[in-house]
Design a protein around this motif. Structure first.
Motif, short mmCIF file in Angstrom:
data_model
loop_
_atom_site.label_atom_id
_atom_site.label_comp_id
_atom_site.label_asym_id
_atom_site.label_seq_id
_atom_site.Cartn_x
_atom_site.Cartn_y
_atom_site.Cartn_z
N HIS A 1 -12.48 19.94 16.64
CA HIS A 1 -12.03 21.31 16.33
C HIS A 1 -13.24 22.23 16.16
N HIS B 1 -14.43 24.18 13.74
CA HIS B 1 -15.15 24.51 12.51
C HIS B 1 -16.63 24.17 12.70
N ASP C 1 -18.87 22.81 10.87
CA ASP C 1 -19.36 21.49 10.46
C ASP C 1 -18.99 20.42 11.49
N HIS C 2 -18.29 20.81 12.56
CA HIS C 2 -17.97 19.89 13.65
C HIS C 2 -18.55 20.33 15.00
N HIS D 1 -4.83 21.04 11.21
CA HIS D 1 -5.91 21.45 10.32
C HIS D 1 -6.25 22.92 10.52
N ASP E 1 -10.71 16.20 10.83
CA ASP E 1 -10.22 16.78 9.59
C ASP E 1 -8.71 16.88 9.73
ZN LIG Z 1 -12.50 21.51 9.72
#
Ligand SMILES: [Zn+2]
Length: 210
Positions: A62, A64, A66-67, A163, A188
């Motif tokens: 996804h 975000h 942090d990914h 998510h 997540d």
């Molecule tokens: Zn996330």
């Protein structure tokens, strides 16, 4: 024999990044930014523990940061393969990474003013808009539930994770020596504000659950 390396630091939830070495290929699962304080974020500037140009493909759970936040750095350092992601993540990645590049620029500018006053050498941003644009060209959009053959013996499919928009549980089927192993990356899951609405069938098929 396949091999999976978790490249985020132990005990940390940000900087999600897994290297899967299987069927003669190197596949990266997510390539996130380390977030949360100076010490943690310093890891973003470190070299990858693998050669970026040796990676055949990236699979993104996804959009975000942090990914996905180190993807432009990956391209800056030599990666030039496809990045598989869901159709809904496709435009979202554009938005998130351009915003991140803008923040990188601002932060670096601020830091360099401080360094100049202290008589220190200036630093470079982690990546810039040009790196983001280069990365975005490698996107390959896939619909939920649709299987993609990303290599002769590797098949990938994305399943709704509930998510954020476009988020997914990823199922990877690896065929080696006539045997198929299924690896499921849960990423997540869910949203704290809403109950999880998904089919857990994917999870029960897993030989390896990440
Ligand atoms: Zn996330």
């Amino acid at each position: 024999m396949s091999h999976i390396t978790f490249l985020g630091a132990t005990g940390q939830v940000t900087g999600s990044c897994y290297l899967i070495e299987a069927c003669g290929r190197r596949i990266l699962l997510d390539c996130g930014l380390f977030q949360g304080g100076k010490e943690t974020e310093k890891q973003n500037t470190e070299d990858f523990s693998f050669e970026p140009s040796s990676v055949d493909a990236v699979i993104l759970s996804h959009a975000h940061l942090d990914h996905c936040g180190r993807l432009p750095k990956l391209v800056k350092e030599g990666f030039n393969g496809p990045v598989y992601l869901t159709a809904a993540s496709f435009p979202l990645l554009d938005l998130m990474l351009k915003d991140a590049a803008h923040l990188q620029f601002k932060d670096t500018e601020w830091e360099n003013r401080r360094r100049e006053r202290a008589g220190k050498e200036p630093i470079e941003p982690l990546f810039d808009l040009e790196n983001v644009e280069a990365l975005l060209k490698f996107r390959k959009s896939v619909n939920y539930g649709e299987a993609s053959q990303i290599a002769p013996d590797i098949e990938v499919s994305f399943h709704e994770a509930g998510h954020i928009l476009g988020s997914s549980i990823i199922k990877i089927s690896l065929k080696e020596k006539g045997e198929t192993r299924v690896l499921v990356f849960s990423g997540d899951l869910g949203n704290p504000k809403s109950p999880l609405l998904r089919d857990p069938a994917v999870m029960t098929e897993a030989d390896v659950l990440l």
